[in-house]
Scaffold this motif. Structure first.
Motif, short mmCIF file in Angstrom:
data_model
loop_
_atom_site.label_atom_id
_atom_site.label_comp_id
_atom_site.label_asym_id
_atom_site.label_seq_id
_atom_site.Cartn_x
_atom_site.Cartn_y
_atom_site.Cartn_z
N GLU A 31 -30.78 -31.44 -3.30
CA GLU A 31 -29.56 -30.61 -3.29
C GLU A 31 -28.40 -31.33 -3.97
N LEU A 32 -28.53 -32.64 -4.17
CA LEU A 32 -27.44 -33.38 -4.81
C LEU A 32 -27.45 -33.24 -6.33
N LEU A 33 -28.56 -32.83 -6.90
CA LEU A 33 -28.61 -32.69 -8.35
C LEU A 33 -27.69 -31.57 -8.84
N PRO A 34 -27.75 -30.34 -8.28
CA PRO A 34 -26.82 -29.30 -8.73
C PRO A 34 -25.35 -29.67 -8.49
N VAL A 35 -25.07 -30.40 -7.41
CA VAL A 35 -23.70 -30.83 -7.14
C VAL A 35 -23.19 -31.71 -8.27
N ASP A 42 -27.51 -22.60 -14.20
CA ASP A 42 -26.81 -21.74 -13.25
C ASP A 42 -26.00 -22.60 -12.28
N LEU A 43 -24.69 -22.62 -12.44
CA LEU A 43 -23.84 -23.45 -11.59
C LEU A 43 -23.80 -22.96 -10.15
N GLN A 44 -24.27 -21.74 -9.89
CA GLN A 44 -24.33 -21.25 -8.52
C GLN A 44 -25.42 -21.95 -7.70
N ARG A 45 -26.23 -22.76 -8.33
CA ARG A 45 -27.20 -23.55 -7.60
C ARG A 45 -26.53 -24.64 -6.77
N ASN A 46 -25.27 -24.91 -7.06
CA ASN A 46 -24.50 -25.92 -6.34
C ASN A 46 -24.18 -25.40 -4.94
N LYS A 47 -24.80 -25.98 -3.92
CA LYS A 47 -24.62 -25.51 -2.56
C LYS A 47 -23.17 -25.65 -2.12
N GLN A 48 -22.51 -26.70 -2.52
CA GLN A 48 -21.12 -26.91 -2.12
C GLN A 48 -20.22 -25.82 -2.69
N LEU A 49 -20.51 -25.39 -3.92
CA LEU A 49 -19.73 -24.29 -4.52
C LEU A 49 -19.98 -23.00 -3.76
N ARG A 50 -21.23 -22.73 -3.41
CA ARG A 50 -21.53 -21.50 -2.67
C ARG A 50 -20.83 -21.48 -1.31
N LEU A 51 -20.80 -22.61 -0.63
CA LEU A 51 -20.12 -22.68 0.66
C LEU A 51 -18.62 -22.49 0.50
N PHE A 52 -18.06 -23.11 -0.54
CA PHE A 52 -16.63 -22.96 -0.81
C PHE A 52 -16.28 -21.49 -1.03
N GLU A 53 -17.05 -20.82 -1.87
CA GLU A 53 -16.76 -19.42 -2.18
C GLU A 53 -16.97 -18.52 -0.96
N ARG A 54 -17.99 -18.84 -0.17
CA ARG A 54 -18.25 -18.05 1.03
C ARG A 54 -17.07 -18.07 1.99
N TYR A 55 -16.57 -19.26 2.29
CA TYR A 55 -15.49 -19.35 3.27
C TYR A 55 -14.13 -19.00 2.67
N ARG A 56 -13.98 -19.22 1.36
CA ARG A 56 -12.74 -18.76 0.72
C ARG A 56 -12.64 -17.25 0.78
N ASP A 57 -13.75 -16.56 0.49
CA ASP A 57 -13.74 -15.09 0.54
C ASP A 57 -13.50 -14.60 1.96
N HIS A 58 -14.04 -15.33 2.95
CA HIS A 58 -13.81 -14.93 4.35
C HIS A 58 -12.36 -15.07 4.73
N ILE A 59 -11.73 -16.17 4.31
CA ILE A 59 -10.32 -16.37 4.62
C ILE A 59 -9.45 -15.34 3.92
N ASP A 60 -9.80 -15.05 2.64
CA ASP A 60 -9.02 -14.04 1.92
C ASP A 60 -9.12 -12.67 2.58
N ALA A 61 -10.29 -12.38 3.14
CA ALA A 61 -10.50 -11.06 3.73
C ALA A 61 -9.86 -10.92 5.12
N THR A 62 -9.87 -12.01 5.88
CA THR A 62 -9.40 -11.93 7.26
C THR A 62 -8.00 -12.51 7.46
N GLY A 63 -7.61 -13.39 6.54
CA GLY A 63 -6.32 -14.06 6.72
C GLY A 63 -6.38 -15.19 7.69
N ASP A 64 -7.58 -15.48 8.25
CA ASP A 64 -7.73 -16.55 9.23
C ASP A 64 -8.02 -17.88 8.54
#
Length: 427
Positions: free
Chosen positions: A130-134, A405-427
């Protein structure tokens, strides 16, 4: 499966095997509209890079390349306003060997014992790490993966950061033999560890002389010894020796020892104290790999920026060097350490070369990587600015002509997942 189905499947497989392979030599991609930075030449405004299969076919201005290949089937990629650089070459990493430092089962960077000359790191390389895509997302597209631990550590390999298996990812193996010079030998000629290294090297010389006598028909075959056999290319100079030494006294003693052993194909690996031996390295034309630009001074009398200016002092003395920085999970910080060295006196063009052209040349793959020129591997990054600056984003990546495919980067996927959650909920 009935007999008819088995027969039909057999015929289908035989037909597929007999079918002509699909030609791949006409797969062409033209990157246009960007500023192209060859590294070994001036930047090309409104430039273009033509990729044929795995290789760079040509670089130049957009008008030149578009006119030259008009009518050919080419996939055109518009990179208007962006920048194209060769991918970073990490000269001293343990990528593929280390996954989670707190879990022993995921650590494969060293073996038991102090003498491991026969070790080959490429066979232990985890192509699914998992460190290679990062690190690819950070621009590290090629890494010199090295063994750690022990005195004679074994043989390293130059690996690309994408592939189906470790065999598919090898660019050069073996790339070098790694020996750690014992710090205690700096002021003690009778150091036990150094005597152990000398003893093994002398045994290897004798073993290879006996083998040569056998090959000439003048003596019986010597007993098989994988460790001594593996040292042969080091002894005849065909395989570089990467000599690891850290502080001033140890580096100086290591260079003296290498001279006594008549090791000419030498690369010195060390920390900021390399700057104190810069003139000697330059006089002997010994390349160096500089580790730990981000570190504190180790002596009370040293200024706070002792580590940051090391690269500039090596450059001023005329030493060819590569910046390694962190060899572990944070290998992707390599370009930022080069940027910090530039902020403390290293010329900006030299800082860029220290993570692209020079490591490729030191590793013996300069004809394949490190710069953008015709015939080299199409391994490159596309950025929105200076890649040595932390605020710059790497927008796209090609490794051997294939877009990654830069989306193979797990850290990027986690960042986008929680960023989208915060943007949607404001939390």
């Amino acid at each position: 499966m009935n007999r008819f189905s088995q027969t039909f499947l057999t015929i289908a497989l035989l037909a597929l095997a007999a079918a002509p392979a699909i030609a791949q030599d006409d797969r062409m991609t033209l990157l246009t509209g960007a500023t192209v930075h060859p590294v070994d030449g001036e930047p090309i405004a409104n430039g273009a890079v033509l990729i044929r299969d795995e290789r760079i076919e040509a670089i130049g201005t957009e008008d030149e390349l578009a006119a030259s290949f008009e009518g050919d089937r080419i996939d055109i990629v518009d990179l208007d306003g962006l920048h194209v650089y060769p991918g970073f070459v990490h000269p001293l990493a343990q990528l593929g060997l280390v996954e989670i430092s707190s879990v022993d089962g995921t650590m494969d960077q060293s073996e038991m014992g102090s003498i491991n000359a026969a070790l080959r790191v490429e066979v232990a390389f985890n192509h699914d790490s998992e460190l290679l895509p990062v690190n690819v997302a950070g621009g590290i597209l090629t890494a010199h993966t090295v063994p750690g631990g022990g005195l004679i550590r074994g043989r390293s390999a130059v690996m690309r950061m994408d592939g189906w298996s470790w065999e598919d990812m090898v660019i050069q193996a073996p790339a070098g033999m790694h020996i750690a010079f014992p710090p205690g030998a700096a002021d003690n000629a009778d150091n036990d560890d150094l005597q152990a290294i000398d003893r093994v090297i002398e045994q290897a010389r004798q073993w290879h002389r006996a083998q040569a006598a056998f090959d000439a028909g003048n003596a019986p075959r010597p007993a098989r010894n994988a460790q001594l056999e593996a040292l042969g290319p080091l002894l005849d100079g065909s395989l570089p020796q990467y000599l690891h030494a850290d502080n001033h006294a140890t580096i100086e003693a290591a260079l003296d020892w290498a001279e006594r052993q008549a090791f000419d194909n030498l690369v010195l690996v060390g920390g900021p104290d390399l700057q104190y031996l810069a003139e000697r390295l330059a006089d002997s034309d010994t390349p160096a790999i500089l580790t730990r630009v981000y570190t504190m001074p180790t002596r009370r009398w040293e200024p706070y920026d002792q580590a940051y200016v090391a690269a500039a002092r090596l450059h001023e003395a005329g030493v060819k060097f590569a910046i390694a920085g962190d060899s572990g999970t944070n290998a992707r910080n390599q370009p930022f350490e080069a940027g910090s060295a530039a902020a403390f006196g290293l010329p900006k063009d030299a800082a860029l070369k220290s993570v692209t052209q020079w490591p490729a040349e030191i590793l013996g793959v300069g004809d394949e990587l490190g710069t953008l020129s015709a015939g080299k591997r199409a391994t490159l990054i596309v950025t929105n600015g200076d890649p040595l600056e932390p605020m710059t984003s790497i927008e796209r990546v090609w490794i051997d002509g294939e877009e990654y495919d830069l989306q193979r980067n797990k850290q990027l996927r986690l960042f986008e997942r929680y960023r989208d959650h915060i943007d949607a909920t404001g939390d």
